[in-house]
Design a protein around this motif. Sequence first.
Motif, mmCIF file in Angstrom:
data_model
loop_
_atom_site.group_PDB
_atom_site.id
_atom_site.type_symbol
_atom_site.label_atom_id
_atom_site.label_comp_id
_atom_site.label_asym_id
_atom_site.label_seq_id
_atom_site.Cartn_x
_atom_site.Cartn_y
_atom_site.Cartn_z
ATOM 1 N N SER A 138 0.816 -1.221 0.000
ATOM 2 C CA SER A 138 0.000 0.000 0.000
ATOM 3 C C SER A 138 0.846 1.266 0.000
ATOM 4 O O SER A 138 0.308 2.376 -0.049
ATOM 5 C CB SER A 138 -0.917 0.006 1.222
ATOM 6 O OG SER A 138 -0.163 0.176 2.415
ATOM 7 N N GLY A 139 2.190 1.121 0.091
ATOM 8 C CA GLY A 139 3.070 2.280 0.109
ATOM 9 C C GLY A 139 3.348 2.821 1.486
ATOM 10 O O GLY A 139 4.018 3.850 1.634
ATOM 11 N N HIS A 140 2.887 2.117 2.535
ATOM 12 C CA HIS A 140 3.174 2.539 3.911
ATOM 13 C C HIS A 140 4.652 2.262 4.204
ATOM 14 O O HIS A 140 5.109 1.134 4.040
ATOM 15 C CB HIS A 140 2.286 1.752 4.879
ATOM 16 C CG HIS A 140 2.418 2.164 6.310
ATOM 17 N ND1 HIS A 140 1.511 2.993 6.934
ATOM 18 C CD2 HIS A 140 3.349 1.866 7.244
ATOM 19 C CE1 HIS A 140 1.874 3.175 8.185
ATOM 20 N NE2 HIS A 140 2.987 2.499 8.395
ATOM 21 N N PRO A 141 5.442 3.259 4.627
ATOM 22 C CA PRO A 141 6.870 3.021 4.886
ATOM 23 C C PRO A 141 7.063 1.888 5.904
ATOM 24 O O PRO A 141 6.527 1.944 7.019
ATOM 25 C CB PRO A 141 7.355 4.358 5.442
ATOM 26 C CG PRO A 141 6.397 5.368 4.895
ATOM 27 C CD PRO A 141 5.072 4.681 4.856
ATOM 28 N N THR A 142 7.820 0.877 5.501
ATOM 29 C CA THR A 142 7.865 -0.368 6.263
ATOM 30 C C THR A 142 9.255 -0.988 6.236
ATOM 31 O O THR A 142 9.942 -0.959 5.217
ATOM 32 C CB THR A 142 6.873 -1.397 5.655
ATOM 33 O OG1 THR A 142 5.577 -0.810 5.561
ATOM 34 C CG2 THR A 142 6.795 -2.669 6.488
ATOM 35 N N ALA A 143 9.648 -1.552 7.369
ATOM 36 C CA ALA A 143 10.770 -2.489 7.423
ATOM 37 C C ALA A 143 10.244 -3.740 8.109
ATOM 38 O O ALA A 143 9.693 -3.649 9.211
ATOM 39 C CB ALA A 143 11.947 -1.902 8.188
ATOM 40 N N ALA A 144 10.372 -4.881 7.471
ATOM 41 C CA ALA A 144 9.757 -6.092 8.006
ATOM 42 C C ALA A 144 10.786 -7.214 8.096
ATOM 43 O O ALA A 144 11.476 -7.515 7.122
ATOM 44 C CB ALA A 144 8.588 -6.521 7.130
ATOM 45 N N PHE A 145 10.854 -7.816 9.288
ATOM 46 C CA PHE A 145 11.699 -8.980 9.536
ATOM 47 C C PHE A 145 10.760 -10.173 9.682
ATOM 48 O O PHE A 145 10.169 -10.390 10.734
ATOM 49 C CB PHE A 145 12.532 -8.782 10.798
ATOM 50 C CG PHE A 145 13.481 -7.618 10.717
ATOM 51 C CD1 PHE A 145 14.800 -7.816 10.329
ATOM 52 C CD2 PHE A 145 13.064 -6.329 11.026
ATOM 53 C CE1 PHE A 145 15.677 -6.743 10.245
ATOM 54 C CE2 PHE A 145 13.935 -5.257 10.951
ATOM 55 C CZ PHE A 145 15.247 -5.465 10.557
ATOM 56 N N MET A 146 10.633 -10.934 8.601
ATOM 57 C CA MET A 146 9.625 -11.991 8.545
ATOM 58 C C MET A 146 10.235 -13.343 8.900
ATOM 59 O O MET A 146 11.412 -13.597 8.663
ATOM 60 C CB MET A 146 9.005 -12.033 7.152
ATOM 61 C CG MET A 146 8.281 -10.736 6.788
ATOM 62 S SD MET A 146 7.712 -10.664 5.073
ATOM 63 C CE MET A 146 9.258 -10.444 4.183
ATOM 64 N N GLY A 147 9.395 -14.223 9.430
ATOM 65 C CA GLY A 147 9.858 -15.540 9.851
ATOM 66 C C GLY A 147 9.761 -16.600 8.778
ATOM 67 O O GLY A 147 9.848 -17.803 9.072
ATOM 68 N N GLY A 148 9.582 -16.187 7.540
ATOM 69 C CA GLY A 148 9.524 -17.107 6.415
ATOM 70 C C GLY A 148 9.886 -16.352 5.148
ATOM 71 O O GLY A 148 10.003 -15.124 5.146
ATOM 72 N N ILE A 149 10.059 -17.101 4.068
ATOM 73 C CA ILE A 149 10.396 -16.486 2.783
ATOM 74 C C ILE A 149 9.103 -16.146 2.058
ATOM 75 O O ILE A 149 8.344 -17.025 1.656
ATOM 76 C CB ILE A 149 11.258 -17.433 1.923
ATOM 77 C CG1 ILE A 149 12.546 -17.805 2.669
ATOM 78 C CG2 ILE A 149 11.582 -16.776 0.591
ATOM 79 C CD1 ILE A 149 13.440 -16.642 2.994
ATOM 80 N N SER A 150 8.846 -14.858 1.910
ATOM 81 C CA SER A 150 7.646 -14.395 1.227
ATOM 82 C C SER A 150 7.686 -14.807 -0.241
ATOM 83 O O SER A 150 8.688 -14.595 -0.928
ATOM 84 C CB SER A 150 7.548 -12.868 1.338
ATOM 85 O OG SER A 150 6.651 -12.349 0.376
ATOM 86 N N GLN A 151 6.592 -15.396 -0.730
ATOM 87 C CA GLN A 151 6.515 -15.751 -2.143
ATOM 88 C C GLN A 151 6.441 -14.504 -3.016
ATOM 89 O O GLN A 151 6.885 -14.523 -4.159
ATOM 90 C CB GLN A 151 5.273 -16.622 -2.386
ATOM 91 C CG GLN A 151 5.296 -17.969 -1.675
ATOM 92 C CD GLN A 151 6.071 -19.026 -2.447
ATOM 93 O OE1 GLN A 151 7.038 -18.730 -3.145
ATOM 94 N NE2 GLN A 151 5.656 -20.263 -2.310
ATOM 95 N N ASN A 152 5.903 -13.412 -2.470
ATOM 96 C CA ASN A 152 5.820 -12.174 -3.257
ATOM 97 C C ASN A 152 7.180 -11.549 -3.496
ATOM 98 O O ASN A 152 7.425 -10.940 -4.549
ATOM 99 C CB ASN A 152 4.922 -11.151 -2.553
ATOM 100 C CG ASN A 152 3.465 -11.532 -2.574
ATOM 101 O OD1 ASN A 152 3.023 -12.335 -1.761
ATOM 102 N ND2 ASN A 152 2.700 -10.983 -3.519
#
Length: 465
Positions: A138-152
Motif C-alpha cells: 500500500s506504500g506505507h513506509p515499512t521495514a519487516a523482519f519476517m519468519g519465512g520467505i515471502s513468495q511475493n
Amino acid sequence: MTLSNYHIAYFLGIGGIGMSALARWFNAHGLRVSGYDRTASALTDALEAEGIRVHFEDHPDRIPQEVKDQKDKTLVVYTPAVPGDHLELNFLRENGYAIYKRSEVLGALTEGHPTVAVAGTHGKTTTSTMISHLLYDSGHPTAAFMGGISQNYSSNLLLSRDEELPYTIVVEADEFDRSFLTLVPNIAVITSTDADHLDIYGDHEHMKEAFLQFAGRVNSQGRILLGPGASALKGRTGWVHTETYGREDDLIRPENIRPEGRRCLFDVQVYDRQIKDLELYMPGFHNVENATAAIAVALELGVQEEAIRSAIRSFRGIKRRFEYIVNEDKVVYIDDYAHHPGEITALLRSVRALYPGKKVTAIFQPHLYSRTRDFASGFSHSLSLADEVLLMDIYPAREKPIPGVSSDMLMEGITAPEKKRVSAGDLKGALANASGVVLTIGAGDIDRLVPVIRECLTEGIDEAQ
C-alpha cells in the motif's frame, strides 16, 4: 548497544530464518557481513548470491581476517541454537568481542520506531508476512523482519522504498528462549498460546506466563489483538487496550467465508467497519483468521480499504506454508513447515476440505527430540488424519539425542490405514505409484527432499505429456 558504532557484522547461525533477515538488513545498510552455519541450504545460497560470505566449518581459523583485525568495529550476532561448546563462539568470547543474541539486536533495531510484533505458537509467520505485505504494497513506509520467505518478494526482509520517512517495523516475535521479551511493540498480535518449547519453559503455564510478560511490554498507548488460541489472556494484559479476533462474537471477525478451490472469498468486520468480498489465494480457514488480524492492524495504521483489498488479492503466501510443488489431476504435492500437532491437524483438515475423496499421504519428519517426547500422542493423533503416513527419523536441530526418544514412539498411536517408517532413500520406492495428495511436513531439512519427490511424482506425468 549503539549499532552505528559497527562496520562489520559476523553471524553464528547465519542460515536461520531470523538470523538471515538480520544479516540482510545489515548488508543492505552497508556493513560488511559474513557468518557461519552448520550446513549449506537454499537460504545460505541466497545470502552468498547477495554478497554475504558464509562458511560451514566451526573453527576460529575460518573467521574472516577483517573480523580479527577490527574487533572494536565488529558486532557478533548469535542464535541460542548455537551450542555452548561452539569453537568460534568461545574464541570470540575469550577475545572480548561485542556479542549479542539475535533477539537483542532485533530489539535495538526497533527502538524509536513504531513496531508491530506478531507472536504465537501457530500462525505468526503467515500473519506477520501478511501484515508486512499489506503495509508495503500500500506504500506505507515499512521495514519487516519476517519468519519465512515471502513468495511475493523471495525474501524474509522487506525495506521501505524511502527510508528517509518514519517507518513502521514489523517483526515476528519468537517465544523460543523468551526472545520476544526484548521488544517494546506499539501493536502486538498473539495468535495462539498452545504448549510448545517445553524444553525451555518446563510446562504450559510457564509458557503462557511468558506471553503475558510479552503483552506487558506493549506501549501503554498501544493495542493487543488476541486470536482464538490466545483469547484466555484477555483481562490479564493490564491497562493496554486488548481485543479478541476470529470468532463469530468478536468485534474483529471474518464473515461469509466461501472457499472456491485454492481461492477463498470472505468479508471482514473490524468494529463498525465492514469490507466485503475479499479474495485470498491461500486455502484454509486458519489463513482467513490470519488475514483478519492483518487487516485489523493495517486499518489501525491508516491503510485504506481499496489498498487492503488489492494487497490481500495479490498475497501469494510463504515458502513451505501450504506451498504447491505439483498440482496435476493425478497427484497434488504440497510442502509445509508444520511441526506441532495443532499445525498438522489444521493442515490435514484443510487438505481434506480441498480434496474430498482423494488419498492423502503424509511424509513427516519430527523436529527436536524434546518436542517429539512432549507431544508424542498429539503427533500420532494428528497424523492419523492422513490415509498413509511415511514417518522419518527425528531432525535434532540444536539438540543431542534423548535416550528412548525416537520416531518409533509415534508409530503405535497412529491409526491411519497405512503407516511405515522410512529413510530418505526409501521415499522413491514408497512413492512410485502415488496418487491423490502427497504432503511433506516438518521444520527440519525435509525440504531438501522436495526436488527428489517432485521428480518421482511427475516422472510418469511428464512422460505422458
